[in-house]
Write a protein that holds these residues in place. Structure first.
Motif, PDB file in Angstrom:
ATOM      1  N   ASP A 183       0.831  -1.203   0.000  1.00  0.00           N
ATOM      2  CA  ASP A 183       0.000   0.000   0.000  1.00  0.00           C
ATOM      3  C   ASP A 183       0.871   1.260   0.000  1.00  0.00           C
ATOM      4  O   ASP A 183       0.590   2.235  -0.711  1.00  0.00           O
ATOM      5  N   ILE A 184       1.923   1.225   0.808  1.00  0.00           N
ATOM      6  CA  ILE A 184       2.822   2.381   0.880  1.00  0.00           C
ATOM      7  C   ILE A 184       3.553   2.565  -0.447  1.00  0.00           C
ATOM      8  O   ILE A 184       3.717   3.686  -0.934  1.00  0.00           O
ATOM      9  N   VAL A 224       7.525   8.194   6.386  1.00  0.00           N
ATOM     10  CA  VAL A 224       8.147   7.231   5.473  1.00  0.00           C
ATOM     11  C   VAL A 224       9.414   7.866   4.894  1.00  0.00           C
ATOM     12  O   VAL A 224       9.345   8.704   3.991  1.00  0.00           O
ATOM     13  N   GLU A 225      10.558   7.494   5.451  1.00  0.00           N
ATOM     14  CA  GLU A 225      11.825   8.028   4.952  1.00  0.00           C
ATOM     15  C   GLU A 225      12.167   7.286   3.662  1.00  0.00           C
ATOM     16  O   GLU A 225      12.513   6.106   3.687  1.00  0.00           O
ATOM     17  N   THR A 226      12.070   7.996   2.549  1.00  0.00           N
ATOM     18  CA  THR A 226      12.086   7.374   1.221  1.00  0.00           C
ATOM     19  C   THR A 226      13.263   7.869   0.388  1.00  0.00           C
ATOM     20  O   THR A 226      13.425   9.081   0.181  1.00  0.00           O
ATOM     21  N   GLU A 227      14.056   6.924  -0.104  1.00  0.00           N
ATOM     22  CA  GLU A 227      15.136   7.261  -1.038  1.00  0.00           C
ATOM     23  C   GLU A 227      14.569   7.257  -2.452  1.00  0.00           C
ATOM     24  O   GLU A 227      13.961   6.277  -2.887  1.00  0.00           O
ATOM     25  N   ILE A 228      14.762   8.365  -3.153  1.00  0.00           N
ATOM     26  CA  ILE A 228      14.231   8.522  -4.503  1.00  0.00           C
ATOM     27  C   ILE A 228      15.363   8.844  -5.471  1.00  0.00           C
ATOM     28  O   ILE A 228      16.187   9.734  -5.203  1.00  0.00           O
ATOM     29  N   GLY A 245      -3.996   6.218   3.756  1.00  0.00           N
ATOM     30  CA  GLY A 245      -3.670   5.450   2.574  1.00  0.00           C
ATOM     31  C   GLY A 245      -2.935   6.196   1.483  1.00  0.00           C
ATOM     32  O   GLY A 245      -2.778   5.684   0.377  1.00  0.00           O
ATOM     33  N   ARG A 246      -2.451   7.405   1.785  1.00  0.00           N
ATOM     34  CA  ARG A 246      -1.737   8.161   0.758  1.00  0.00           C
ATOM     35  C   ARG A 246      -0.634   9.009   1.385  1.00  0.00           C
ATOM     36  O   ARG A 246      -0.612   9.227   2.601  1.00  0.00           O
ATOM     37  N   ILE A 247       0.271   9.489   0.549  1.00  0.00           N
ATOM     38  CA  ILE A 247       1.297  10.420   0.997  1.00  0.00           C
ATOM     39  C   ILE A 247       0.680  11.812   0.992  1.00  0.00           C
ATOM     40  O   ILE A 247       0.245  12.309  -0.058  1.00  0.00           O
ATOM     41  N   VAL A 248       0.632  12.454   2.161  1.00  0.00           N
ATOM     42  CA  VAL A 248      -0.053  13.744   2.265  1.00  0.00           C
ATOM     43  C   VAL A 248       0.912  14.925   2.223  1.00  0.00           C
ATOM     44  O   VAL A 248       0.480  16.081   2.269  1.00  0.00           O
TER      45      VAL A 248
END
Length: 256
Positions: A183-184, A224-228, A245-248
């Motif tokens: 989901d993430i 959510v620490e996210t590497e992009i 359910g979403r990135i706000v």
């Protein structure tokens, strides 16, 4: 700390062609759900849309909190960098508060040791972001260094549940959120498509969900620490907020 990598997902393990098709499907689904006023190709949308905000409070605004550490940077050009680590002033008989105080004291000790060794060469900032609600006290410590490269910063969180009198750990937080890594991942694809629509290719590489807080409506928000990876640039790590359910938005967009 567990990091979820893009390669861990089944669609990434089968083959690149299938992975591309499934990612494309997620993007198409995200576009279907967008409003008609979304950004056109080649345009850059604001990094934060909607009305989501975070009602952060200061240590002085929350009862029973005090600062264990409050030290400004020794480097003049980064004099606005300050290391502040709070704790519960009087944990009383609460096992949860006592546990969190011990962890916060360890965190403060690590910061003192780092400052003693590196403080004259690299500036350190630790900003306490606090949410005191009817059900929980969330302490979010947002750490940055200067000069630094590759990340917006690092996040550690300490959450006390007023209803149970104990701490909230990552497993409990994830259970309350009720969303899986899949989901993430889907939310990240949608966020990148909608909010990073700047004409360059972006792709998430991995994320962690160790950090979180309890919002004013009682919901758990995952940081959510996210590497992009970005086409033509080095990879960058962003602290993104996952709710409903979403990135706000980005944590950095929610700071005053």
């Amino acid at each position: 700390m567990h990091k979820t990598d893009y390669a861990e997902f089944p669609f990434a393990q089968v083959n690149r062609a299938l992975a591309g098709l499934l990612v494309l499907l997620l993007v198409v689904l995200a576009l279907v759900g967008c409003s008609d006023d979304g950004a056109k190709a080649g345009q850059t949308k604001p990094e934060q849309t909607g009305a989501y905000t975070v009602a952060w409070q200061s240590v002085d605004d929350v009862d029973n909190l005090t600062l264990l550490l409050d030290e400004a940077s020794a480097i003049e050009e980064f004099s606005d960098y300050t290391v502040q680590v709070p704790a519960f002033a009087d944990p009383g008989d609460s096992k949860g508060m006592q546990m969190l105080n011990e962890k916060l004291e360890d965190y403060a000790a690590d910061c003192r040791a780092w400052l003693a060794e590196n403080g004259n060469e690299t500036a350190l900032s630790v900003r306490p972001l606090i949410l005191d609600t009817d059900t929980a006290v969330s302490i979010v410590l947002f750490k940055q260094m200067a000069t630094n490269y590759g990340t917006d910063g690092e996040v550690d969180t300490f959450v006390y549940d007023k209803l149970t009198g104990y701490t909230v750990d990552e497993d409990l937080a994830r259970a309350q959120v009720g969303s899986s890594d899949d989901d993430i991942a889907a939310a990240l694809v949608q966020y990148i498509d909608e909010e990073m629509n700047d004409g360059y290719k972006h792709k998430w590489l991995g994320f962690t969900t160790d950090a979180f807080y309890v919002d004013t409506d009682g919901q758990v928000v995952l940081i959510v620490e996210t590497e992009i990876a970005t086409e033509g640039s080095d990879n960058w790590t962003y602290p993104l907020l996952f709710k409903d359910g979403r990135i706000v938005g980005k944590l950095t967009n929610m700071l005053k």
